[in-house]
Scaffold this motif. Structure first.
Motif, short mmCIF file in Angstrom:
data_model
loop_
_atom_site.label_atom_id
_atom_site.label_comp_id
_atom_site.label_asym_id
_atom_site.label_seq_id
_atom_site.Cartn_x
_atom_site.Cartn_y
_atom_site.Cartn_z
N SER A 92 0.81 -1.21 0.00
CA SER A 92 0.00 0.00 0.00
C SER A 92 0.85 1.26 0.00
O SER A 92 0.38 2.33 -0.41
CB SER A 92 -0.93 0.00 1.22
N HIS A 93 2.11 1.15 0.43
CA HIS A 93 2.98 2.32 0.46
C HIS A 93 3.35 2.81 -0.94
O HIS A 93 3.71 3.98 -1.10
CB HIS A 93 4.25 2.02 1.25
N THR A 152 0.39 5.24 -1.24
CA THR A 152 0.29 6.31 -0.24
C THR A 152 1.58 7.10 -0.07
O THR A 152 1.55 8.28 0.30
CB THR A 152 -0.11 5.71 1.12
N SER A 159 3.66 12.59 0.62
CA SER A 159 3.91 11.95 1.90
C SER A 159 5.15 12.56 2.54
O SER A 159 6.15 12.78 1.86
CB SER A 159 4.09 10.44 1.74
#
Length: 363
Positions: A330-331, A334, A340
């Motif tokens: 998922s990084h 995101t 980020s």
């Protein structure tokens, strides 16, 4: 200053010869004194050269040290000029980026809204604004985030060498920036376009800015291609024939579109090459400075019949995960595709090596 034994012997011999030169010589008649004179002049010349070398040479230095001292004022001027020009470069980046955004909103976006199908309008609005947000976010973070410096508590630094400028312990992958006048953790280079060093804590921001700025320029160049061809043809006709009665706003639009296309295309090529180069370095687990060091180390070990291995290379995919801070799937969305502010892995002082070296590389 500690001289070697051979230098002390030569210096004492030269001093004895100088004393002999000062004593009155009782030469014979005729030309017997000329060889003696030439010999003494030669000895005095050698003594003068030896005396000059004794002013800067000892067991720890050589002639390069003298050259560094001689060119130190030049280095100082270059460093201070670069530091001052950094503010100018940052201002130039902001002005040019703003001008591109204004031209897109005034001339390109209205054309897209009036002529493109609905699905293409949605795609342009989403992609264009996503690229704009990513460019602005990463440029701001790259310029304002400190690259990281060794802690002031020098007793707790696991150093591998001593900085000659700071006279303090220097951790692995740390280098001294002469422009910032301090050591930088995992220093890559000093970027005048950021007016900041690229180091451990802002390396990801720098690379992401280069990547998204390149994609943004490519997007603007492709989106404005038809408008550029139309504007170029109109201006070409304007200068080939007597100027027709045209509205001033239309001429301004043509010039603006040409400015937009030329600027974004040029930046896409230049910055794209830089981004590709840094992509190769990241895949190898190297920085720009370490690239030069590793090449020298590879050559040195090759002469000894050995093969150099980069201790900070953990595989191409793992190198990218370490830089981008990706720990789970998922990084990738995101932390890579969205803005980020997460911190990089590690503190920039202690690094995990994938093997132990008997012949370590000098960092």
């Amino acid at each position: 200053m500690r001289l070697g034994s051979s230098w002390r012997w030569q210096l004492s011999r030269a001093m004895r010869l100088t004393l002999r030169w000062c004593r009155p010589h009782r030469g014979g008649r005729g030309g017997g004194s000329k060889p003696w004179m030439s010999s003494q002049i030669l000895d005095l010349w050698n003594y003068s050269k030896l005396l000059l070398k004794s002013l800067y040479f000892n067991s720890l230095t050589n002639s390069d040290t003298l050259l560094d001292c001689a060119f130190e004022p030049v280095y100082w001027i270059v460093d201070n000029v670069t530091r001052w020009f950094g503010v100018v470069f940052v201002t130039l980046v902001i002005l040019l980026t703003t001008s591109v955004v204004v031209i897109v909103y005034l001339f390109v976006l209205p054309t897209i809204l009036n002529t493109y199908p609905l699905h293409w309008i949605v795609w342009h609005l989403g992609c264009g604004h996503w690229l704009l947000i990513m460019v602005v976010f990463h440029y701001y973070k790259a310029t304002t985030t400190s690259p990281g410096h060794p802690p002031k508590d020098k007793l707790q630094i696991p150093s591998v060498s001593i900085c000659k400028k700071c006279i303090s312990p220097k951790p692995a992958r740390t280098h001294h920036c002469s422009i910032c006048s301090m050591c930088v953790l995992k220093m890559d280079h000093h970027c005048p376009w950021l007016n900041n060093c690229v180091g451990h804590f802002n390396h990801r921001y720098f690379f992401s800015f280069c990547l998204y700025m390149t994609l943004g320029c490519v997007y603007c160049s492709i989106s404005s291609r038809d408008l550029f061809l139309e504007a170029y043809s109109a201006i070409e006709r304007y200068y080939q024939t007597p100027p027709p009665d045209e509205d001033y706003t239309e001429t301004t639009a043509h010039k603006s579109i040409i400015f937009l296309w030329v600027l974004t295309s040029s930046v896409a090529v230049a910055l794209g090459g830089l981004t590709l180069w840094h992509s190769i370095l990241i895949s190898r687990g190297e920085t720009s400075i370490e690239r030069h060091i590793n090449r020298k180390e590879t050559k040195r070990l090759k002469e000894k019949g050995k093969v150099f291995k980069n201790p900070f290379h953990h595989g191409k995919i793992n190198n990218w995960k370490i830089l981008l801070g990706v720990e789970k799937r998922s990084h990738w969305f995101t932390r890579v595709l969205m803005p980020s502010s997460h911190l990089p892995n590690g503190d920039g002082i202690v690094w995990e090596c994938n093997f132990n070296r008997k012949d370590p590389m000098a960092i």
